[in-house]
Design an enzyme around this catalytic site. Sequence first.
Site, PDB file in Angstrom:
ATOM      1  N   ASP A   1       2.170  -9.305   8.913  1.00  0.00           N
ATOM      2  CA  ASP A   1       0.747  -9.588   8.904  1.00  0.00           C
ATOM      3  C   ASP A   1       0.415 -11.132   8.759  1.00  0.00           C
ATOM      4  OD1 ASP A   1       0.179  -6.766   8.648  1.00  0.00           O
ATOM      5  OD2 ASP A   1       1.214  -6.929   6.638  1.00  0.00           O
TER       6      ASP A   1
ATOM      7  N   ARG B   1       2.685   2.417   9.495  1.00  0.00           N
ATOM      8  CA  ARG B   1       1.894   3.028  10.627  1.00  0.00           C
ATOM      9  C   ARG B   1       3.033   3.462  11.882  1.00  0.00           C
ATOM     10  NH1 ARG B   1      -2.521  -0.705   9.192  1.00  0.00           N
ATOM     11  NH2 ARG B   1      -4.070   0.628   8.230  1.00  0.00           N
TER      12      ARG B   1
ATOM     13  N   HIS C   1       9.054   1.116   3.358  1.00  0.00           N
ATOM     14  CA  HIS C   1      10.172   1.275   4.239  1.00  0.00           C
ATOM     15  C   HIS C   1      10.978   0.054   4.166  1.00  0.00           C
ATOM     16  CE1 HIS C   1       7.964  -1.911   6.382  1.00  0.00           C
ATOM     17  NE2 HIS C   1       6.922  -1.140   6.426  1.00  0.00           N
TER      18      HIS C   1
ATOM     19  N   GLN D   1       5.660 -11.579   6.845  1.00  0.00           N
ATOM     20  CA  GLN D   1       5.175 -12.548   8.165  1.00  0.00           C
ATOM     21  C   GLN D   1       4.645 -11.249   9.036  1.00  0.00           C
ATOM     22  OE1 GLN D   1       4.633 -15.409   8.915  1.00  0.00           O
ATOM     23  NE2 GLN D   1       4.302 -15.366  10.752  1.00  0.00           N
TER      24      GLN D   1
ATOM     25  N   MET E   1       0.639  -1.149  -0.008  1.00  0.00           N
ATOM     26  CA  MET E   1       0.112  -0.054  -0.049  1.00  0.00           C
ATOM     27  C   MET E   1       1.004   1.259   0.028  1.00  0.00           C
ATOM     28  SD  MET E   1      -3.386  -0.850   1.854  1.00  0.00           S
ATOM     29  CE  MET E   1      -2.764  -0.655   3.756  1.00  0.00           C
TER      30      MET E   1
ATOM     31  N   HIS F   1       9.819  -3.521   3.482  1.00  0.00           N
ATOM     32  CA  HIS F   1       9.293  -3.494   1.830  1.00  0.00           C
ATOM     33  C   HIS F   1      10.765  -3.774   1.056  1.00  0.00           C
ATOM     34  CE1 HIS F   1       5.594  -1.010   3.290  1.00  0.00           C
ATOM     35  NE2 HIS F   1       5.096  -2.227   3.063  1.00  0.00           N
TER      36      HIS F   1
ATOM     37  N   GLN G   1      -3.075 -12.238   7.627  1.00  0.00           N
ATOM     38  CA  GLN G   1      -3.338 -12.069   6.225  1.00  0.00           C
ATOM     39  C   GLN G   1      -2.386 -13.110   5.363  1.00  0.00           C
ATOM     40  OE1 GLN G   1      -2.641  -8.089   4.064  1.00  0.00           O
ATOM     41  NE2 GLN G   1      -0.534  -8.687   3.623  1.00  0.00           N
TER      42      GLN G   1
HETATM   43  O1  PAF Z   1      -0.176  -5.987   3.396  1.00  0.00           O
HETATM   44  C1  PAF Z   1      -0.344  -4.855   2.733  1.00  0.00           C
HETATM   45  O2  PAF Z   1      -0.023  -3.827   2.602  1.00  0.00           O
HETATM   46  C2  PAF Z   1      -1.963  -5.066   2.131  1.00  0.00           C
HETATM   47  O3  PAF Z   1      -2.849  -5.649   3.044  1.00  0.00           O
HETATM   48  C3  PAF Z   1      -1.879  -5.602   0.683  1.00  0.00           C
HETATM   49  C4  PAF Z   1      -1.362  -7.120   0.739  1.00  0.00           C
HETATM   50  C5  PAF Z   1      -1.094  -4.791  -0.194  1.00  0.00           C
HETATM   51  C6  PAF Z   1      -3.158  -5.682   0.041  1.00  0.00           C
HETATM   52  O4  PAF Z   1      -3.897  -4.328   0.026  1.00  0.00           O
END
Ligand code: PAF
Length: 283
Positions: A152, A189, A35, A150, A31, A38, A155
Amino acid sequence: MVQCVHTVKELRNILKPLKAQGKTVGLVPTMGALHPGHATLISQSSKQNDITVVSVFVNPTQFGPNEDFDAYPRTLDNDLKVVEGAGGDIVFAPSPKEMYPSEDMTWVEVTGNITKVLCGKTRPIHFRGVATVVSKLFNIVAPTKAYFGQKDAQQVEVLKRMVKDMFFDLELVVVPIAREQSGLARSSRNTYLSDEEKSQATVLCAALNLALESFKSGNNDLESIINITKQKISSSEIADIEYVECYGLPGLYELKDKIQAPSLLAVAVRFGNTRLIDNIILE
Ligand code: PAF
């Protein structure tokens, strides 16, 4: 030089000839507000694939009505630099209209315990939004491999189930949590935190490690492990605990009294107005 495209058509036009040459494609869905966490995902993808596509899209359907969709940091210029530095090739930064062309739409929803526990309790529509947008990205890019952090953990479990159930022909790669030197898990965040909140939030990692130590030394009592974690987090006066919970892996199944390895110990805690999540695998 990183190429930045905004439409599905442009992206497919770029990818089609590359795939015809047999090139492998890694997808890193994000999104934005990229940082170093990523960057780790992007560089892993660029090592393992010929082409790396990074999507940058603040997905409206995964935010609840009172969540931080409007406030979520949008930093595309800097994101392009991070992608370039980490070895990514293409940034896909679509508009909401490009991803959701009409109001009547198709949802992808993973049902069951996996989306009801942990963050699912307070964010009831969140994982439906994630599954829907990630399905779209998988269909747009058709990657060989897709990379998720990991951090998240829920998710990751939801998406593993979705990939299996929907027969997506790709490999889901899970990358370990990136942490600051203080132990704080990296998150977009974290930019909301004051210096004081940031320093207090290091208690999360400390609490999870304490629980892991206790588990490793033979304590597999569910209640005791939860209490050890909660007590340590509560040593910060400003920590406001939303949950400290533990579920079995894979699939986040309910544990009775004893923790079986591997299990996920996960926390969501507010520091001021900022809600942070973190986790550790007990194994
Ligand atoms: O983890 C995230 O940043 C988001 O949930 C994702 C996987 C890009 C989906 O919008």
